[in-house]
Design an enzyme around this catalytic site. Sequence first.
Site: not given
Length: 296
Positions: A54, A98, A121
């Site tokens: 990422k 994460q 997200d």
Amino acid sequence: MTAEIIDGKAFAADLRARVAEHVPAFVKASGRKPGLAVVLVGDDPASQVYVGSKGKATVAAGMESFEHILPASTPQDDLNALIARLNADDSVDGILVQLPLPDGLDEAAAVAAIDPAKDVDGLTDANVARLANNEVGLVPCTPFGCMMLLNDRLGELAGLDAVVVGRSQLVGRPMAQLLINANCTVTVAHSRTRNLPAIVHNADIVVAAVGRAEMVKGDWLKPGAVVIDVGINRLAPTEKGKKGQLVGDVAFGEADHVKAITPVPGGVGPMTIAVLLRNTLVAAHARAGLAPPDGL
């Protein structure tokens, strides 16, 4: 009939390129680069590789990458305090924690601590509600990437029968909502669904996101269906010292009769990071009071 392979890797590369093309205009208008902060707690090797990917993709797109690596022993209060600092940091447009978090940490509390405007997200209650109400908001990356692949392959989705196998907060539930918003007739199924093969066989669109290797068999799929395989599972190694093969939730070798299918790897996986960059750029525009970038 031979199934067409949906090349998610190529589509993702094109999406990343389109995102990068929009970054200079944002920098000119705002005086700064879009910024993405990724928080990793613990030392899970797979998560470390993913976070590193990422970061590289973010920098390659011309954005700022902020990585925060915390030990697995980090208390919840310290994690939430870091998220609060990132919420207040004007150089950060997107925050991604994460998942999964190590045992002892509350994932729901960490997600809830994120400013919805920076929730790239799409997991905060505010963004979940916007998706449910078919309003503009930040959408979870993997389902949004799946929708991009479906729209590219099928065009208009209205009226099609879709089955989502899996009901997770990360993929299954938002995927079903996106399909509903696209005017599909949607069934959400899972490992305990009765008559699952028959239900799947009726679908024009099958999204498999249940996390079980090759659970969806070829004879479950009707000819002409479009299959999006979100699963990624590693089989047991055939020889000592060698890694097992990566496979999806669909028995790929049995699916020659469908219209199109995503492979594993190289299908949905690359789309997740590409959409993360897209969401970060969209969030940056919104936070700067700028119109959203065209074509993303």
